[in-house]
Design a protein around this motif. Structure first.
Motif, PDB file in Angstrom:
ATOM      1  N   ILE A 119     -13.279  -4.323   2.129  1.00 37.73           N
ATOM      2  CA  ILE A 119     -12.845  -3.188   0.897  1.00 37.73           C
ATOM      3  C   ILE A 119     -14.108  -2.111   1.045  1.00 37.73           C
ATOM      4  N   ARG A 137      -5.711  -3.367  -5.081  1.00 40.61           N
ATOM      5  CA  ARG A 137      -4.902  -4.656  -4.498  1.00 40.61           C
ATOM      6  C   ARG A 137      -3.612  -5.011  -5.115  1.00 40.61           C
ATOM      7  N   ASP A 164       0.958  -1.284   0.124  1.00 47.37           N
ATOM      8  CA  ASP A 164       0.017  -0.061   0.185  1.00 47.37           C
ATOM      9  C   ASP A 164       0.860   1.288   0.126  1.00 47.37           C
ATOM     10  N   ASP A 221     -14.637  -7.796  -5.684  1.00 44.01           N
ATOM     11  CA  ASP A 221     -14.521  -7.127  -4.418  1.00 44.01           C
ATOM     12  C   ASP A 221     -15.523  -7.442  -3.371  1.00 44.01           C
ATOM     13  N   PRO A 238      -7.770   0.268  -1.721  1.00 46.88           N
ATOM     14  CA  PRO A 238      -8.390  -1.340  -1.487  1.00 46.88           C
ATOM     15  C   PRO A 238      -8.579  -1.725  -2.962  1.00 46.88           C
ATOM     16  N   ASP A 278     -15.770  -9.356  -0.140  1.00 48.59           N
ATOM     17  CA  ASP A 278     -16.396  -8.664   1.192  1.00 48.59           C
ATOM     18  C   ASP A 278     -17.679  -9.401   1.982  1.00 48.59           C
ATOM     19  N   GLN A 296     -11.649  -4.901   7.933  1.00 46.73           N
ATOM     20  CA  GLN A 296     -10.903  -6.056   6.880  1.00 46.73           C
ATOM     21  C   GLN A 296     -11.641  -5.803   5.553  1.00 46.73           C
TER      22      GLN A 296
END
Ligand code: ZN
Length: 334
Positions: free
Chosen positions: A278, A200, A174, A260, A197, A264, A276
């Motif tokens: 996105i 990735r 990141d 994504d 997020p 989640d 945790q």
């Protein structure tokens, strides 16, 4: 296009290539694998530039950036750097490989010690094309260096793979992504953090997202659709499907957003914390999805997305892809 020093992250690949340059032990075939946006081409070009540089001394592991040759590489005009091209969007044919590589490699370099071939999307070579290339990789002239770039190593014949030095691009941290976006692209830190997020670890994707004005709008639209899909009728999505189908390129990144989302939902269902996720800002909707979908159905959703991606690559009509996809995604139990 820049040199090795300009590349952010990918230390293992970079070190391998620079080490080969320093020791003057250049292999004749390399396979660079990694997702689109991970910088395979940038890495290949930095390597080609160093190989072809006129000012690089023995043991040097970087191009000078100033000589005639370096300038030619930067402007994509170097006679000894060949980019293999193809006519059909989804195929590199045997004729193209024969003409641009197998035949061409017999001609000595025009001005350098090396002749470098970059075959991007190498997985598009069919079996015949790969077999034609194999002969060249097996017995190349000493000046030839062939760089295969691929998003899918598994599509390459084992015989081809085993002849190549295999190097894999890895996701960036990141911090590296934020640094690249803020310092090089002058994107405000707040915006960089927001897309983080979704990137990735993929710098190409990160840039695309951060520079896209519509990203927020698009994201909001996907949250609306995905949270309302379970249990709905496919007919109520006609307008949305129409809209999404308009832009094929956007659709591929839309599938990323969808993946994504289900990631989640799955994570939350398995007990993950809000931090945790996105889609933290749509937390209640993710939680709702986790309550609605069965584990088995979530698995099927991922599979359906996989199929949709493949169909998009194979030029299936976007409307049809989305109708099939939505039909699966609206189910809550198998
Ligand atoms: Zn140079």
């Amino acid at each position: 296009m820049k040199n090795f020093e300009y590349i952010i992250g990918q230390e293992a690949v970079r070190e391998h290539l620079q080490h080969s340059l320093a020791l003057n032990k250049i292999s004749q075939a390399y396979m660079l694998s990694g997702e689109d946006g991970m910088g395979k081409k940038q890495m290949a070009e930095a390597f080609a530039k160093a190989l072809l540089c006129e000012e690089r001394e023995d043991g040097g592991d970087e191009s000078c950036g100033n000589c005639h040759s370096c300038k030619q590489v930067e402007s994509h005009n170097h006679p000894d750097l060949i980019y293999v091209t193809h006519n059909k969007p989804q195929l590199i044919s045997v004729d193209e490989i024969r003409e641009q590589v197998v035949g061409d490699v017999q001609i000595r370099p025009y001005q350098s010690k090396y002749k470098v071939y970059i075959i991007d999307e190498a997985e598009l070579m069919n079996e015949q094309a790969q077999n034609a290339l194999l002969k060249t990789i097996e017995e190349p002239p000493e000046y030839a260096v062939i760089l295969l770039l691929t998003t899918n190593e598994q599509m390459m014949l084992q015989t081809v793979r085993s002849r190549c030095i295999k190097l894999s691009m890895v996701p960036l941290s990141d911090d590296q992504i934020v640094k690249a976006l803020t310092q090089r692209e002058h994107i405000p830190p707040v915006r960089a953090q927001k897309i983080l997020p979704f990137a990735r670890g993929n710098l190409g994707r990160a840039k695309e997202l951060a520079l896209s004005e519509e990203f927020e709008e698009k994201r909001t639209m996907y949250i609306r659709i995905l949270s309302q899909l379970p249990g709905s009728s496919v007919y109520q999505w006609t307008d949305d499907i129409e809209k999404l189908a308009e832009d094929k390129k956007e659709l591929a990144s839309g599938f990323d957003l969808m993946e994504d989302w289900y990631r989640d939902v799955l994570l939350y269902k398995a007990g993950a914390l809000r931090e945790q996720l996105i889609y933290q800002d749509a937390f209640s909707k993710v939680a709702q999805g986790a309550g609605t979908y069965s584990f088995r159905q979530l698995q099927k959703n991922f599979e359906a997305l996989c199929v949709a991606r493949e169909q998009l690559k194979r030029q299936v009509r976007p409307q049809l892809i989305l109708e099939n996809l939505f039909t699966e995604l609206r189910r809550t139990k198998e």
